[in-house]
Design a protein around this motif. Structure first.
Motif, PDB file in Angstrom:
ATOM      1  N   SER A 102       0.829  -1.195   0.000  1.00  0.00           N
ATOM      2  CA  SER A 102       0.000   0.000   0.000  1.00  0.00           C
ATOM      3  C   SER A 102       0.877   1.264   0.000  1.00  0.00           C
ATOM      4  CB  SER A 102      -0.956  -0.044   1.194  1.00  0.00           C
ATOM      5  OG  SER A 102      -1.933   0.948   1.121  1.00  0.00           O
ATOM      6  N   LEU A 103       0.865   2.037   1.066  1.00  0.00           N
ATOM      7  CA  LEU A 103       1.746   3.192   1.166  1.00  0.00           C
ATOM      8  C   LEU A 103       3.210   2.768   1.090  1.00  0.00           C
ATOM      9  CD1 LEU A 103       2.390   6.166   1.715  1.00  0.00           C
ATOM     10  CD2 LEU A 103       2.056   5.716   4.149  1.00  0.00           C
ATOM     11  N   GLY A 104       3.543   1.637   1.702  1.00  0.00           N
ATOM     12  CA  GLY A 104       4.912   1.144   1.646  1.00  0.00           C
ATOM     13  C   GLY A 104       5.366   0.866   0.238  1.00  0.00           C
ATOM     14  N   ALA A 105       4.440   0.454  -0.644  1.00  0.00           N
ATOM     15  CA  ALA A 105       4.785   0.209  -2.039  1.00  0.00           C
ATOM     16  C   ALA A 105       5.159   1.509  -2.749  1.00  0.00           C
ATOM     17  CB  ALA A 105       3.628  -0.471  -2.754  1.00  0.00           C
ATOM     18  N   VAL A 106       4.445   2.585  -2.432  1.00  0.00           N
ATOM     19  CA  VAL A 106       4.753   3.877  -3.063  1.00  0.00           C
ATOM     20  C   VAL A 106       6.123   4.372  -2.598  1.00  0.00           C
ATOM     21  CG1 VAL A 106       3.881   6.162  -3.605  1.00  0.00           C
ATOM     22  CG2 VAL A 106       2.282   4.350  -3.010  1.00  0.00           C
ATOM     23  N   ILE A 107       6.418   4.175  -1.328  1.00  0.00           N
ATOM     24  CA  ILE A 107       7.749   4.529  -0.827  1.00  0.00           C
ATOM     25  C   ILE A 107       8.801   3.737  -1.592  1.00  0.00           C
ATOM     26  CG2 ILE A 107       9.274   4.415   1.185  1.00  0.00           C
ATOM     27  CD1 ILE A 107       6.763   4.896   2.924  1.00  0.00           C
ATOM     28  N   GLY A 108       8.550   2.455  -1.829  1.00  0.00           N
ATOM     29  CA  GLY A 108       9.475   1.643  -2.591  1.00  0.00           C
ATOM     30  C   GLY A 108       9.674   2.144  -4.005  1.00  0.00           C
ATOM     31  N   LEU A 109       8.609   2.618  -4.637  1.00  0.00           N
ATOM     32  CA  LEU A 109       8.728   3.171  -5.988  1.00  0.00           C
ATOM     33  C   LEU A 109       9.646   4.391  -5.998  1.00  0.00           C
ATOM     34  CD1 LEU A 109       5.027   2.898  -7.230  1.00  0.00           C
ATOM     35  CD2 LEU A 109       6.936   1.384  -7.777  1.00  0.00           C
ATOM     36  N   HIS A 110       9.535   5.224  -4.978  1.00  0.00           N
ATOM     37  CA  HIS A 110      10.429   6.387  -4.886  1.00  0.00           C
ATOM     38  C   HIS A 110      11.880   5.954  -4.683  1.00  0.00           C
ATOM     39  CE1 HIS A 110       7.985  10.057  -4.985  1.00  0.00           C
ATOM     40  NE2 HIS A 110       7.020   9.370  -4.389  1.00  0.00           N
ATOM     41  N   VAL A 111      12.100   4.939  -3.858  1.00  0.00           N
ATOM     42  CA  VAL A 111      13.469   4.450  -3.651  1.00  0.00           C
ATOM     43  C   VAL A 111      14.035   3.933  -4.968  1.00  0.00           C
ATOM     44  CG1 VAL A 111      14.940   2.798  -2.439  1.00  0.00           C
ATOM     45  CG2 VAL A 111      13.032   3.876  -1.232  1.00  0.00           C
ATOM     46  N   ALA A 112      13.238   3.161  -5.708  1.00  0.00           N
ATOM     47  CA  ALA A 112      13.694   2.621  -6.991  1.00  0.00           C
ATOM     48  C   ALA A 112      14.066   3.731  -7.965  1.00  0.00           C
ATOM     49  CB  ALA A 112      12.605   1.734  -7.592  1.00  0.00           C
TER      50      ALA A 112
END
Length: 280
Positions: A103-113
């Motif tokens: 969820s929100l953690g996935a969006v954070i992961g997209l920013h890290v990528a």
């Protein structure tokens, strides 16, 4: 990377905050970035099914539980959350990590990528709450839905907000399909405070997000969209996963349970996660 067969907890100082994290298991490093108000203990039932294969890292997102803020009134952007993840990974490993973002953690992961090439080798993005992945009209409609959650919280309180969030995100709160023997996670004082921070600050960060979807196509991280088997087809987090799949050219993987399958179906979810990560 060193192994961590016994669970340890520590604190990492970052600009404006101190991050609490927990690490346990052995094998390749797997960071789990939680949804909503979830802290390092949210996946207490999932992690034990993974530690024979992975060194599992969980943490309290800044503003939640033990991750203290220098300025609690200030909203942390998703870019800042991603910088926290990057610093945390750099502190515990010198190799590219695996990541499950929910969820929100996935969006954070997209920013890290997008911002830190090479920090994450594979990101499982489970139902990212990322309106910026959608066409303009859909994006505006769903951002308005999220903002309405804040209005409900301020005018009707937490129980009404939880019900409305479940409707918007397609979360089954009945527990009727959940695996047996789950650790109780009642809405105690800490979870209530975390919910309040999530609703008032993290939802603002989602609505004001600056993610450029085009940057994801150039990222070296393999981004694998995922959805829950029982998540209703009509909710926008499913639409976000579909848009992400088309953007990065990956098929969508279906995991047991719904939006919160990592907590409602921890054993089956862990089996699916392990199979996907060890095959990728």
């Amino acid at each position: 990377m060193s192994s961590h067969p016994v669970a340890t907890t520590a604190t990492l100082q970052v600009p404006g905050a101190a991050l609490h994290y927990r690490i346990e298991g052995s094998g390749p490093l797997l960071l789990i970035s939680q949804s909503g108000e979830g802290d390092a203990d949210r996946t207490v039932d999932l992690v034990p099914h993974l530690t024979d294969t992975f060194t599992v890292l969980t943490y309290d997102r800044r503003g939640l539980s033990r991750s203290r803020l220098e300025d609690p009134a200030r909203t942390t952007s998703l870019v800042e959350h991603a910088e926290d993840v990057s610093r945390l990974l750099a502190a515990v490993t010198d190799e590219p990590a695996l990541m499950l973002g929910c969820s929100l953690g996935a969006v954070i992961g997209l920013h890290v990528a997008a911002r830190h090439p090479g920090r994450i080798s594979t990101l499982i993005a489970h139902e990212p709450v990322a309106p910026r992945l959608l066409p303009a009209a859909e994006r505006a409609r769903h951002e308005a839905e999220l903002s309405e959650l804040q209005h409900v919280h301020r005018t009707e309180g937490l129980p009404a907000t939880v019900r409305e969030a479940a409707r918007v995100l397609g979360i089954d709160t009945s527990g009727k399909d959940a695996e047996p023997g789950l650790t109780p996670q009642p809405l105690g004082e800490r979870r209530r405070a975390n919910f309040a921070y999530f609703i008032e600050h993290d939802i603002t960060a989602i609505v004001e997000d600056t993610l450029d979807p085009a940057t994801l196509t150039a990222a070296p991280t393999r981004i694998i969209p995922a959805v829950g088997a029982t998540t209703p087809a009509t909710v926008f987090d499913l639409a976000c996963a579909s848009a992400l799949a088309e953007l990065v050219g990956e098929e969508i993987h279906t995991f047991p349970g719904g939006h919160n399958g990592n907590t409602s179906h921890p054993k089956a979810y862990a089996e699916s996660l392990r199979a996907l990560l060890t095959a990728s």
